[in-house]
Write a protein that holds these residues in place. Structure first.
Motif, PDB file in Angstrom:
ATOM      1  N   VAL A  95       0.831  -1.200   0.000  1.00 44.43           N
ATOM      2  CA  VAL A  95       0.000   0.000   0.000  1.00 44.43           C
ATOM      3  C   VAL A  95       0.869   1.254   0.000  1.00 44.43           C
ATOM      4  O   VAL A  95       1.881   1.337   0.701  1.00 44.43           O
ATOM      5  N   LEU A  96       0.454   2.238  -0.792  1.00 39.13           N
ATOM      6  CA  LEU A  96       0.987   3.596  -0.724  1.00 39.13           C
ATOM      7  C   LEU A  96      -0.129   4.495  -0.180  1.00 39.13           C
ATOM      8  O   LEU A  96      -1.206   4.559  -0.770  1.00 39.13           O
ATOM      9  N   VAL A  97       0.120   5.153   0.927  1.00 35.29           N
ATOM     10  CA  VAL A  97      -0.858   6.099   1.480  1.00 35.29           C
ATOM     11  C   VAL A  97      -0.507   7.471   0.935  1.00 35.29           C
ATOM     12  O   VAL A  97       0.423   8.132   1.398  1.00 35.29           O
ATOM     13  N   GLN A  98      -1.258   7.888  -0.071  1.00 34.51           N
ATOM     14  CA  GLN A  98      -0.921   9.089  -0.836  1.00 34.51           C
ATOM     15  C   GLN A  98      -1.788  10.293  -0.512  1.00 34.51           C
ATOM     16  O   GLN A  98      -1.435  11.416  -0.875  1.00 34.51           O
ATOM     17  N   ASP A  99      -2.932  10.060   0.134  1.00 36.40           N
ATOM     18  CA  ASP A  99      -3.890  11.139   0.309  1.00 36.40           C
ATOM     19  C   ASP A  99      -4.718  10.895   1.565  1.00 36.40           C
ATOM     20  O   ASP A  99      -4.597   9.854   2.221  1.00 36.40           O
ATOM     21  N   LEU A 100      -5.561  11.863   1.894  1.00 31.48           N
ATOM     22  CA  LEU A 100      -6.359  11.774   3.110  1.00 31.48           C
ATOM     23  C   LEU A 100      -7.328  10.591   3.106  1.00 31.48           C
ATOM     24  O   LEU A 100      -7.443   9.890   4.127  1.00 31.48           O
ATOM     25  N   PRO A 101      -8.046  10.325   2.003  1.00 27.77           N
ATOM     26  CA  PRO A 101      -8.926   9.148   2.041  1.00 27.77           C
ATOM     27  C   PRO A 101      -8.161   7.849   2.327  1.00 27.77           C
ATOM     28  O   PRO A 101      -8.626   7.016   3.108  1.00 27.77           O
ATOM     29  N   SER A 102      -7.000   7.672   1.704  1.00 22.50           N
ATOM     30  CA  SER A 102      -6.218   6.458   1.953  1.00 22.50           C
ATOM     31  C   SER A 102      -5.740   6.399   3.396  1.00 22.50           C
ATOM     32  O   SER A 102      -5.707   5.322   4.009  1.00 22.50           O
ATOM     33  N   LEU A 103      -5.380   7.564   3.948  1.00 22.36           N
ATOM     34  CA  LEU A 103      -4.942   7.606   5.342  1.00 22.36           C
ATOM     35  C   LEU A 103      -6.068   7.191   6.278  1.00 22.36           C
ATOM     36  O   LEU A 103      -5.867   6.394   7.203  1.00 22.36           O
ATOM     37  N   MET A 104      -7.258   7.711   6.045  1.00 28.31           N
ATOM     38  CA  MET A 104      -8.368   7.393   6.932  1.00 28.31           C
ATOM     39  C   MET A 104      -8.838   5.955   6.746  1.00 28.31           C
ATOM     40  O   MET A 104      -9.271   5.305   7.700  1.00 28.31           O
ATOM     41  N   TRP A 105      -8.761   5.438   5.529  1.00 33.79           N
ATOM     42  CA  TRP A 105      -9.069   4.021   5.317  1.00 33.79           C
ATOM     43  C   TRP A 105      -8.110   3.149   6.136  1.00 33.79           C
ATOM     44  O   TRP A 105      -8.536   2.226   6.835  1.00 33.79           O
ATOM     45  N   ALA A 106      -6.806   3.457   6.065  1.00 37.21           N
ATOM     46  CA  ALA A 106      -5.829   2.672   6.825  1.00 37.21           C
ATOM     47  C   ALA A 106      -6.029   2.862   8.327  1.00 37.21           C
ATOM     48  O   ALA A 106      -5.947   1.901   9.108  1.00 37.21           O
TER      49      ALA A 106
END
Length: 376
Positions: A95-106
């Motif tokens: 996984v690459l956490v590139q943005d706020l949605p990805s951060l909150m999903w993780a």
């Protein structure tokens, strides 16, 4: 039914927001997610482009903890992943956490974020950072790390390099150094050399091997997290501790003036105020203009503080293979995410994830299909 949050146009099902994750303070999962949203700007700066490992602790620090590099089942299609070469040319996606949605999903999975010292755009094993993990063996504490950190800072300065510092969020300190893109094998060798020099210069304080019997009352200088296969707790990540501790950037003045472990212990509620006062103290790591080349040979500071004693060039520490990756005993501090099996995930990944219909308890009940359990 789980509440649905819309984050920059992405819909995320949030579960068990009232569940207590950090029992010492009663901190809930919802409060943890709120912290990560508030710290998103600096945190994302240090995550973007770096294939991540997650330490998942859905039932808190006293429940089962496990590391995963594979994207969990149910990972949304809009979460970016990268193909990473692992052992013997095999590849897998991370996984690459590139943005706020990805951060909150993780964050909804309840994780620590662990990142390598290289970025995907530079290529696997081409490092743009150098790291030293200072791990005190009880009864030593972070206060004992202070002198070691300052010694390494000055030693690095003698080679034209600038060190920045953060707490591990557990027991010790992490020193981070921006470097021009360099093969991880070379950054590991350089960091190993400096760790050996520190052990010679500070023999009553520093231990160069991770053997547990040697470590009580001393600081282990872990250079291994520079290896391409290894990761380190990212700046601003929460840690799986009884209290919601955070790996927090600090000033050198704070390090030098530290007299008690509490002086360098920060929780999620401390971070917004620190960001208001200091900004991101590790922002220079994100500026390519701050990067410097590693010295050739022994470097200008090769004899810095060495006291004229010979350094054992064959001493690579306990359980190190030829690539500098850990193959045995894990680092007690827990800065790295691999626990001696840095790519032991099988192709199944973990199951029962929050985004695939399971709940937090399901995640923690051994349904990770072989992911390495976290023992540190």
């Amino acid at each position: 039914m789980s509440p649905i949050a819309e984050v920059e146009g992405r819909r995320i099902a949030l579960k068990n927001l009232d569940k207590v994750i950090h029992p010492a303070t009663g901190t809930t999962k919802g409060e943890l997610l709120h912290y990560l949203a508030s710290a998103a700007d600096p945190l994302l700066g240090h995550l973007r482009g770096r294939p991540l490992a997650f330490l998942r602790y859905p039932d808190g620090p006293d429940g089962q903890k496990f590391f995963t590099k594979n994207p969990p089942p149910g990972t949304p299609s809009w979460v970016t992943t990268a193909e990473v070469t692992r052992h013997e040319g095999e590849t897998a996606r991370q996984v690459l956490v590139q943005d706020l949605p990805s951060l909150m999903w993780a964050a909804n999975l309840v994780v620590e974020f662990h990142a390598p010292m290289w970025r995907d755009d530079l290529g696997v094993g081409i490092a743009d950072r150098l790291v030293f993990d200072l791990d005190p063996g009880p009864p030593a504490t972070i206060v004992d790390c202070r002198a070691v950190a300052v010694w390494l800072r000055e030693r690095l300065r003698a080679d034209g390099l600038t060190a920045y510092v953060k707490t591990s969020g557990s027991k010790g300190l992490h020193l981070l150094v921006p470097v021009e893109p360099t093969a991880s094998r070379r950054t590991t060798a350089y960091a190993r050399r400096l760790a050996q020099e520190a052990a010679v210069a500070l023999p009553d304080l520093v231990v160069r091997k991770m053997t547990r019997s040697l470590r009580p009352g001393k600081v282990y200088v872990d250079f291994s997290q520079n290896a391409a296969a290894k990761t380190t707790a990212a700046p601003y990540t929460p840690r799986a501790r009884p209290e919601p501790a955070v790996s927090t950037p600090v000033t050198w003045e704070e390090v030098e003036e530290c007299r008690t472990p509490e002086a360098l212990s920060f929780l999620i509620d401390d971070i917004p105020g620190r960001l208001d006062r200091h900004g991101d103290l590790l922002a220079p790591l994100l500026d390519p203009a701050r990067a410097r080349p590693l010295p050739t040979g022994g470097g200008r500071g090769a004899d810095f503080g060495g006291g004229g004693e010979e350094i054992d060039e064959e001493d690579s520490g306990e359980g190190w293979d030829e690539n500098g990756a850990s193959s045995g005993e894990g680092n007690e501090e827990g800065g790295g995410a691999e626990s001696g099996a840095e790519s032991g995930e099988n192709s199944g990944g973990d199951s029962g994830g929050e985004n695939s219909g399971g709940d937090d308890n399901g995640e923690a009940n051994g349904k990770d299909s072989g992911e390495g359990a976290a023992g540190r």
